[in-house]
Design a protein around this motif. Sequence first.
Motif, PDB file in Angstrom:
ATOM      1  N   ILE A   1       0.824  -1.202   0.000  1.00 35.74           N
ATOM      2  CA  ILE A   1       0.000   0.000   0.000  1.00 35.74           C
ATOM      3  C   ILE A   1       0.861   1.255   0.000  1.00 35.74           C
ATOM      4  N   VAL A   2       1.893   1.258   0.841  1.00 34.49           N
ATOM      5  CA  VAL A   2       2.741   2.448   0.957  1.00 34.49           C
ATOM      6  C   VAL A   2       3.448   2.747  -0.359  1.00 34.49           C
ATOM      7  N   THR A   3       4.083   1.744  -0.942  1.00 35.01           N
ATOM      8  CA  THR A   3       4.850   1.994  -2.161  1.00 35.01           C
ATOM      9  C   THR A   3       3.944   2.217  -3.369  1.00 35.01           C
ATOM     10  N   LEU A   4       2.724   1.674  -3.338  1.00 30.37           N
ATOM     11  CA  LEU A   4       1.763   1.995  -4.392  1.00 30.37           C
ATOM     12  C   LEU A   4       1.379   3.467  -4.323  1.00 30.37           C
ATOM     13  N   ALA A   5       1.214   3.997  -3.101  1.00 30.09           N
ATOM     14  CA  ALA A   5       0.892   5.412  -2.933  1.00 30.09           C
ATOM     15  C   ALA A   5       2.031   6.306  -3.408  1.00 30.09           C
ATOM     16  N   THR A   6       3.275   5.942  -3.080  1.00 32.54           N
ATOM     17  CA  THR A   6       4.401   6.766  -3.525  1.00 32.54           C
ATOM     18  C   THR A   6       4.672   6.600  -5.017  1.00 32.54           C
ATOM     19  N   LEU A   7       4.284   5.459  -5.590  1.00 34.34           N
ATOM     20  CA  LEU A   7       4.327   5.315  -7.050  1.00 34.34           C
ATOM     21  C   LEU A   7       3.486   6.398  -7.706  1.00 34.34           C
ATOM     22  N   LEU A   8       2.259   6.553  -7.219  1.00 35.93           N
ATOM     23  CA  LEU A   8       1.360   7.574  -7.774  1.00 35.93           C
ATOM     24  C   LEU A   8       1.857   8.975  -7.445  1.00 35.93           C
ATOM     25  N   GLY A   9       2.379   9.142  -6.221  1.00 31.53           N
ATOM     26  CA  GLY A   9       2.850  10.460  -5.830  1.00 31.53           C
ATOM     27  C   GLY A   9       4.060  10.911  -6.630  1.00 31.53           C
ATOM     28  N   ALA A  10       5.014  10.019  -6.852  1.00 29.64           N
ATOM     29  CA  ALA A  10       6.210  10.375  -7.622  1.00 29.64           C
ATOM     30  C   ALA A  10       5.858  10.677  -9.072  1.00 29.64           C
ATOM     31  N   ARG A  11       4.934   9.924  -9.636  1.00 31.33           N
ATOM     32  CA  ARG A  11       4.505  10.193 -11.011  1.00 31.33           C
ATOM     33  C   ARG A  11       3.765  11.515 -11.087  1.00 31.33           C
ATOM     34  N   GLY A  12       2.966  11.820 -10.072  1.00 30.81           N
ATOM     35  CA  GLY A  12       2.279  13.106 -10.047  1.00 30.81           C
ATOM     36  C   GLY A  12       3.247  14.263  -9.914  1.00 30.81           C
ATOM     37  N   LEU A  13       4.277  14.115  -9.086  1.00 24.98           N
ATOM     38  CA  LEU A  13       5.288  15.162  -8.954  1.00 24.98           C
ATOM     39  C   LEU A  13       6.026  15.376 -10.266  1.00 24.98           C
ATOM     40  N   LEU A  14       6.323  14.293 -10.963  1.00 26.83           N
ATOM     41  CA  LEU A  14       6.970  14.394 -12.280  1.00 26.83           C
ATOM     42  C   LEU A  14       6.107  15.189 -13.248  1.00 26.83           C
ATOM     43  N   LEU A  15       4.822  14.910 -13.286  1.00 24.87           N
ATOM     44  CA  LEU A  15       3.925  15.631 -14.191  1.00 24.87           C
ATOM     45  C   LEU A  15       3.800  17.095 -13.807  1.00 24.87           C
TER      46      LEU A  15
END
Length: 351
Positions: A152-166
């Motif tokens: 759950i934690v790393t799935l959330a940071t997966l989305l967060g890191a991709r959002g920061l990139l965008l």
Amino acid sequence: MNKTTPAPAAAPHTTPSPDGRSAPRPVTYGSEPKATQRIAELVQRQGVLAVLLTVVIVASFVYPTFATLDNARGVTVQASFLAVVALGMTMVIITGGIDLSVGSVFALGGVLAAWASQWGLLPALLVPLVVCAAIGLLNGFLIARAGMAPFIVTLATLLGARGLLLAITDEGATTYLVPKGSAFAELGQGSIWGFGHPILIALVLFAGGGLLLQRTSFGQTLFAVGGSSDAATLMGLPVARTKILVYMLSGLLAGLAGALNAARLSSGVTIIGVGMELDAISAVVIGGTLLIGGAGSISGTLWGVLLLAVIQNLINQIGTLNSSYQSVVSGGFLIVVVVAQRYLARSRRTT
């Protein structure tokens, strides 16, 4: 009336001591590992290397262009970025965890490196390493201290890191370029003795990772934590700190791989890294590291990465197949390896 004295009890086996007296032989419990157990351990650790060598030998005879120095350089350069990511993933999985964020962190690291490269080599490396290590630190803290599930934690940071990139790239509309001829561009495009810098960096990191895992107390703690977190705690090992460090290391290595890839491509590409976490997990598991934790090797991960890279190259050699077939083949390999690991583990328990 004659008295009879009982016969003395049989004395234990003795061996002469240095002073001439007899000393009892040390009693050993258990027995040497049986042949079946030794074979199971060997297959688990080095089976992927045998498969890799077999595929390379057969491909060299079937496709003449495969066994060339230029092709070998191309395969190893492409594999070097995944190898750096998989190195961090290996240590995470050995502790019994998982890191799904590495693909997005890889892409974010590349964008940050390209953006910071206008100020020189040092900022181009430090910015992505600091940011990506911070993401890994957040993963480790939430998992080790807050007790949250790694998935759950790393799935959330997966989305967060991709959002920061965008957000940094205006939804992907802005592409940051690496200055031509800069030291940072040379880091990704230069070579020594014909081998690209990313290859040499990956090899150095794997050598260091192998020493860290096998020759240090930190490496032994990783295996203990993966074997049983509760038992490691009772032994007085720093379980929480170890988990935090491995997730931070995973984020750091993913960011470094992204930076090296940006240096090689001379730009921060925003659409890369999708599904890379699955490739890294596949390479690690194919290399013999158990998904349940507690067992694994750095060398096995390297062979797993190279096997996936060779498969991709062979698909390109065929010509009539597209790259999507690599996912099919990789998935098939993963299923076979997981089933084999369960069988080998069962064989080792019953012998």
